[in-house]
Design an enzyme around this catalytic site. Structure first.
Site, PDB file in Angstrom:
ATOM      1  N   LYS A  50       0.837  -1.202   0.000  1.00 43.59           N
ATOM      2  CA  LYS A  50       0.000   0.000   0.000  1.00 43.59           C
ATOM      3  C   LYS A  50       0.872   1.252   0.000  1.00 43.59           C
ATOM      4  CE  LYS A  50      -3.707   1.997   2.860  1.00 43.59           C
ATOM      5  NZ  LYS A  50      -4.469   1.757   4.114  1.00 43.59           N
ATOM      6  N   SER A  78      -9.176   1.531   3.445  1.00 42.27           N
ATOM      7  CA  SER A  78      -8.241   2.307   2.666  1.00 42.27           C
ATOM      8  C   SER A  78      -7.249   1.459   1.860  1.00 42.27           C
ATOM      9  CB  SER A  78      -7.451   3.253   3.580  1.00 42.27           C
ATOM     10  OG  SER A  78      -6.722   2.551   4.562  1.00 42.27           O
ATOM     11  N   SER A  91      -9.625  -1.172   7.297  1.00 44.18           N
ATOM     12  CA  SER A  91      -8.942  -0.996   6.028  1.00 44.18           C
ATOM     13  C   SER A  91      -8.181  -2.165   5.445  1.00 44.18           C
ATOM     14  CB  SER A  91      -7.999   0.201   6.107  1.00 44.18           C
ATOM     15  OG  SER A  91      -8.711   1.380   6.356  1.00 44.18           O
TER      16      SER A  91
END
Length: 469
Positions: free
Chosen positions: A80, A155, A179
């Protein structure tokens, strides 16, 4: 052969590489080709690591030379774009950090590399990792590979979409309230938020506050979660929250000499839930019961007295606003996306409200401690609905109108309390979208929930399913 490679899990790829049935270069090239083919539609990958193929060649040379190999030797992994990667841009989904080039890897990245993993690419996210959709001003919106008109969540939505679409076999995401588990559920992959502090947050924004934040593995199988977690866990001498609890050193090893006792629930305390999602949770409970495990429907009164989402909101806004204010200070309005603007506009809790929320968090932990004095795990939903259309901020769920923050209703209790949880697909929706269950465990008992998740994975109606993209 390429499809067999890019829809294999990381454990399988590592086995094939060790046996010399396939080379790290073939594995890397298959994933690079898959990114070129599918990323224009999905927009999950934001930066491909320039040295990925060269690193794969070095990994192949090590295999051929008979050198000692790590458990993930030659396996690509993605990260990420809020997690620092040395020499590869980490831009946090914001023009403010455009072209930012870290000089050191985050602890989590360094540990996967030390196990032999090869950094393939960075994945998309909402600005500052802060929303349930992965969209930002810098790299745009990520689409769900099961249905491009829907979100892969946030996220860690870029990470979940990349793995689901076959662009990556293994990834690292972060989890503040939903997330890693929410995006996994929306794209039909597996993920784990371990006990708070089990995996250091060093090298991940924000440095403070960290008490609700986690970094965790996202993958195509439960055994991959176990393998990754065995490499990720343990203190690093930099993150004061990182704990010295025993590491999971042997995959899915779990003491099964005594009978398990498992509860399941879909609420109250989590907010409304769609009927077909509730049915999948019941089906998972019934599947465990059919294996001879003691399973029963339960309630946790603490979740009804103190709603975890309310606790989180009252504490976290007060703690997080300074980080947002510092990141955006002096910046033009067109450099800041909507969630940072929203966060900065929220009113602070009063000191009395903040203190009450702190006490409520303690009561919630006590309530879970009481529950886990009688049970080994809890089966719940991850999300109240399957993946939703892009841009929706209110939902009607079983006749009740709720705002989008309620998608976190069943996930945020684990962030407030620090409990571990695994997300695992266990059924398709009427529209063919993945629906997942969440397996919650005692603090530092990741072995138990990974074991239970592996039992469910073996009988999951979604086993082996992937989008037809």
């Amino acid at each position: 052969m390429s499809k067999e490679i890019f829809f294999s899990d990381a454990t399988r790829l590592a086995e094939l590489i060790r046996r010399r049935d396939i080379s790290p270069v073939e594995v890397m090239q298959a994933h690079l080709d898959r990114i070129e083919e599918t990323n224009p539609q999905v927009n999950a990958i934001v930066t491909v690591a320039a040295g990925a193929l060269e690193a794969a060649r070095a990994a192949e040379a090590a295999v051929m030379a008979g050198e000692p190999l790590g458990p993930l030797h030659g396996v690509p992994f993605t990260v990420k774009d809020s997690i620092d990667t040395a020499g590869v841009m980490t831009q946090r989904g914001s023009p403010i950090f455009k072209n930012r080039l870290p000089t050191e890897d985050a602890t989590s990245v360094a540990r996967i590399k030390a196990a032999g993993g090869i950094l393939l690419a960075k994945t998309n996210l909402p600005e500052f990792s802060y929303w349930i959709e992965s969209d930002n001003l810098l790299s745009g919106r990520t689409n769900n590979p099961w249905d491009l008109s829907r979100t892969p969540g946030g996220s860690s939505g870029g990470e979940s979409a990349a793995i689901a679409a076959g662009m990556s076999p293994l990834g690292l995401g972060t989890d503040l309230a939903i997330s890693v588990r929410g995006p996994a559920a929306q794209t039909g992959i597996a993920s784990m938020k371990a006990t708070h502090g089990s995996v250091p947050m060093t090298g991940i924004w924000p440095r403070a506050p960290r008490r609700f934040w986690h970094v965790g593995p996202m993958a195509r199988s439960v055994r991959d979660l176990a393998l990754a977690f065995s490499q990720l866990s343990g203190p690093d001498g930099q993150d004061a929250f990182s704990s010295s609890a025993p590491r999971l050193s042997d995959g899915l090893r779990f003491n099964v000499s005594r009978p398990l006792r498992i509860g399941w629930m879909t609420g109250p305390g989590f907010g409304p839930i769609d009927g077909e999602v509730a049915a999948v949770v019941r089906a998972a409970a019934q599947a465990l019961s059919s294996m001879g495990i003691a399973v029963e429907q339960v309630g946790i009164p603490a979740l009804e007295r103190d709603v975890a989402l309310d606790i989180f909101n009252r504490i976290h806004v007060m703690e997080m606003k300074p980080a947002f204010a510092a990141a955006t200070a002096g910046r033009r309005p067109d450099e800041i996306y909507k969630m940072a603007k929203t966060m900065l506009s929220l009113p602070d809790s009063s000191m009395a409200e903040f203190i009450e929320a702190e006490q409520a968090a303690e009561r919630l932990k006590d309530g879970f401690a009481d529950y886990f004095s009688r049970y080994d795990a809890l089966i719940t939903q991850v999300l109240p609905i399957p993946a939703h259309k892009h841009g929706v901020d209110r939902f009607i769920i079983e006749g009740q109108s709720v705002d989008a923050t309620w998608l976190q209703g069943a996930t945020v209790p684990l962030n407030v309390t620090g409990l571990p949880g695994v997300a695992l697909p266990f059924g398709p929706s009427r529209e063919g979208l993945p629906i997942s269950v969440q397996i919650v465990g005692k603090w530092h008992d990741e072995a138990a929930i990974l074991h239970i998740a592996s039992l469910l994975e073996a009988v999951s109606p979604m086993k082996g399913a992937h989008p037809a993209l």
